[in-house]
Design an enzyme around this catalytic site. Structure first.
Site, short mmCIF file in Angstrom:
data_model
loop_
_atom_site.label_atom_id
_atom_site.label_comp_id
_atom_site.label_asym_id
_atom_site.label_seq_id
_atom_site.Cartn_x
_atom_site.Cartn_y
_atom_site.Cartn_z
N LYS A 17 0.83 -1.21 0.00
CA LYS A 17 0.00 0.00 0.00
C LYS A 17 0.87 1.26 0.00
O LYS A 17 0.65 2.18 -0.78
CB LYS A 17 -0.94 0.02 1.23
CG LYS A 17 -1.87 -1.18 1.30
CD LYS A 17 -2.79 -1.11 2.51
CE LYS A 17 -2.09 -1.19 3.85
NZ LYS A 17 -1.38 -2.46 4.10
N ARG A 92 -9.90 0.74 8.94
CA ARG A 92 -9.44 -0.63 9.21
C ARG A 92 -10.48 -1.44 9.96
O ARG A 92 -10.25 -2.62 10.23
CB ARG A 92 -8.18 -0.56 10.05
CG ARG A 92 -6.89 -0.92 9.31
CD ARG A 92 -5.78 -0.75 10.30
NE ARG A 92 -4.55 -1.38 10.02
CZ ARG A 92 -3.49 -0.77 9.49
NH1 ARG A 92 -3.56 0.45 9.05
NH2 ARG A 92 -2.35 -1.42 9.38
N ARG A 131 11.40 -5.68 4.68
CA ARG A 131 11.09 -4.24 4.56
C ARG A 131 12.06 -3.39 5.37
O ARG A 131 12.38 -3.71 6.51
CB ARG A 131 9.66 -3.98 5.04
CG ARG A 131 9.36 -2.50 5.17
CD ARG A 131 7.89 -2.18 5.14
NE ARG A 131 7.13 -2.76 6.22
CZ ARG A 131 5.80 -2.68 6.29
NH1 ARG A 131 5.11 -2.07 5.34
NH2 ARG A 131 5.16 -3.23 7.29
N ARG A 164 11.10 -1.64 10.96
CA ARG A 164 10.04 -1.25 11.89
C ARG A 164 9.97 -2.20 13.07
O ARG A 164 10.13 -3.41 12.90
CB ARG A 164 8.69 -1.24 11.15
CG ARG A 164 8.40 0.07 10.47
CD ARG A 164 7.21 0.01 9.54
NE ARG A 164 6.01 -0.56 10.12
CZ ARG A 164 4.83 -0.53 9.50
NH1 ARG A 164 4.71 0.01 8.31
NH2 ARG A 164 3.76 -1.07 10.06
N ARG A 175 -0.95 -8.68 13.71
CA ARG A 175 -1.46 -7.77 12.67
C ARG A 175 -2.24 -8.53 11.59
O ARG A 175 -3.25 -8.04 11.11
CB ARG A 175 -0.29 -7.01 12.02
CG ARG A 175 0.22 -5.91 12.94
CD ARG A 175 1.65 -5.53 12.62
NE ARG A 175 1.79 -4.85 11.37
CZ ARG A 175 2.89 -4.85 10.63
NH1 ARG A 175 3.96 -5.53 11.04
NH2 ARG A 175 2.95 -4.18 9.52
P1 ADP Z 1 2.15 -1.86 3.23
O1 ADP Z 1 2.18 -0.37 3.18
O2 ADP Z 1 0.96 -2.45 2.53
O3 ADP Z 1 2.33 -2.44 4.61
P2 ADP Z 1 4.73 -1.66 1.82
O4 ADP Z 1 4.38 -0.77 0.66
O5 ADP Z 1 5.52 -1.06 2.92
O6 ADP Z 1 3.39 -2.39 2.38
O7 ADP Z 1 5.46 -2.94 1.20
C1 ADP Z 1 5.95 -3.98 2.06
C2 ADP Z 1 7.31 -4.44 1.55
O8 ADP Z 1 7.15 -5.11 0.30
C3 ADP Z 1 8.29 -3.29 1.30
O9 ADP Z 1 9.58 -3.75 1.67
C4 ADP Z 1 8.19 -3.05 -0.21
O10 ADP Z 1 9.40 -2.54 -0.76
C5 ADP Z 1 7.90 -4.45 -0.73
N1 ADP Z 1 6.99 -4.46 -1.90
C6 ADP Z 1 5.92 -3.65 -2.13
N2 ADP Z 1 5.31 -3.97 -3.29
C7 ADP Z 1 5.99 -5.02 -3.80
C8 ADP Z 1 5.86 -5.83 -4.98
N3 ADP Z 1 4.86 -5.60 -5.87
N4 ADP Z 1 6.74 -6.83 -5.17
C9 ADP Z 1 7.75 -7.06 -4.27
N5 ADP Z 1 7.94 -6.34 -3.15
C10 ADP Z 1 7.08 -5.34 -2.91
P1 AMP Z 2 0.57 0.54 8.98
O1 AMP Z 2 1.69 1.51 8.78
O2 AMP Z 2 -0.64 0.90 8.15
O3 AMP Z 2 0.99 -0.89 8.82
O4 AMP Z 2 0.09 0.71 10.50
C1 AMP Z 2 0.94 0.44 11.57
C2 AMP Z 2 0.15 0.30 12.86
O5 AMP Z 2 -0.50 1.57 13.15
C3 AMP Z 2 -0.99 -0.71 12.84
O6 AMP Z 2 -0.55 -2.04 13.08
C4 AMP Z 2 -1.88 -0.17 13.96
O7 AMP Z 2 -1.33 -0.48 15.24
C5 AMP Z 2 -1.76 1.33 13.77
N1 AMP Z 2 -2.81 1.83 12.85
C6 AMP Z 2 -2.62 2.37 11.62
N2 AMP Z 2 -3.78 2.69 11.05
C7 AMP Z 2 -4.76 2.32 11.93
C8 AMP Z 2 -6.18 2.36 11.92
N3 AMP Z 2 -6.87 2.84 10.86
N4 AMP Z 2 -6.84 1.90 13.02
C9 AMP Z 2 -6.18 1.42 14.07
N5 AMP Z 2 -4.84 1.33 14.14
C10 AMP Z 2 -4.13 1.78 13.08
#
Ligand code: ADP
Ligand code: AMP
Length: 221
Positions: A17, A92, A131, A164, A175
């Protein structure tokens, strides 16, 4: 065709995302509203919100709805959302989704499209464990799939990349459970409103993005 600029991106943790959001907001010139990024920023600043959110986030639990909704309400009221918005990681829960509907009625910008990034569990674990993120600007990288130009350094702002705290196997399990139980029902919620577009998130980053553009620009063949 009407420009689609009031957007939500959803999907399980690690679906991509944040990665796609960086590209979408650049393309459409709209603000990226990531509740996860906002909480992490508050944690770095050491604000009351940050201190409160920290324990939930590090354990992988959702932050309580009322706190999260208030944060989004304030953010959506800022002038830069007048041209559209991309919500990432919010809503969420069904409760948040209903609250969001009300907020968007108030600012007269109802959702145009919900992009649902579909990725299976095995790929999520692989993505999350590799990541690396920039604590300064929030950009995310991957040790194999999206390497920064300079090892360990953010391309965008030269911040030092970190892993992270909630990207541990223990937090990830919590999660993924939260996603299954609380967030996944939103797929049907938005499907029934005819707003959902599902995207195959297992493809490489550029292909996922081009599929998203096909949905947003309406020229899918
Ligand atoms: P989210 O925001 O949904 O938690 P991220 O955008 O941070 O996910 O992506 C999670 C990990 O996967 C990151 O390390 C990112 O670089 C990698 N990633 C994202 N999209 C792809 C893809 N299409 N193929 C391979 N790796 C990806
Ligand atoms: P994310 O960066 O989207 O993976 O979010 C990291 C963490 O932030 C999540 O695991 C939750 O603990 C908190 N968080 C982010 N967005 C929300 C939401 N809409 N509602 C509740 N907790 C959230």
């Amino acid at each position: 065709m009407k420009e689609l600029k009031n957007l939500i991106i959803m999907g399980p943790p690690g679906a991509g995302k944040g990665t796609q959001s960086e590209k979408i907001v650049e393309e459409l010139n709209i603000p990226h509203i990531s509740t996860g990024d906002m909480f992490r920023e508050a944690m770095i600043q050491g604000t009351e919100l940050g201190k409160m959110a920290q324990q939930y986030i590090n354990e992988g639990k959702l932050v309580p709805d009322d706190v999260t909704i208030a944060l989004v309400k304030e953010r959506l009221s800022r002038p830069d959302c007048a041209n559209g918005y991309l919500l990432d990681g919010f809503p969420r829960t069904l409760y948040q989704a209903d609250a969001l509907d009300e907020l968007l009625k108030e600012i007269n910008r109802p959702v145009d499209k919900v992009l649902n990034i579909d990725v299976d569990k095995e790929a999520l674990i692989n993505r999350i464990s590799g990541r690396r993120v920039c604590p300064k600007c929030g950009n995310s990288y991957h040790i194999s799939y999206k390497k920064p130009h300079k090892d360990g350094i953010c391309d965008a702002c030269e911040g030092v990349l970190i892993q992270r705290k909630d990207d541990t196997p223990e937090s990830l399990k919590v999660r993924l459970d939260a996603y299954e139980n609380q967030t996944k029902p939103l797929i049907n919620y938005y499907q029934s409103k005819n707003l959902l577009a599902s995207i195959d998130g297992l493809q490489d980053i550029e292909k996922v993005f081009s599929d998203i553009l096909l949905v947003l620009k309406g020229d899918a063949r």
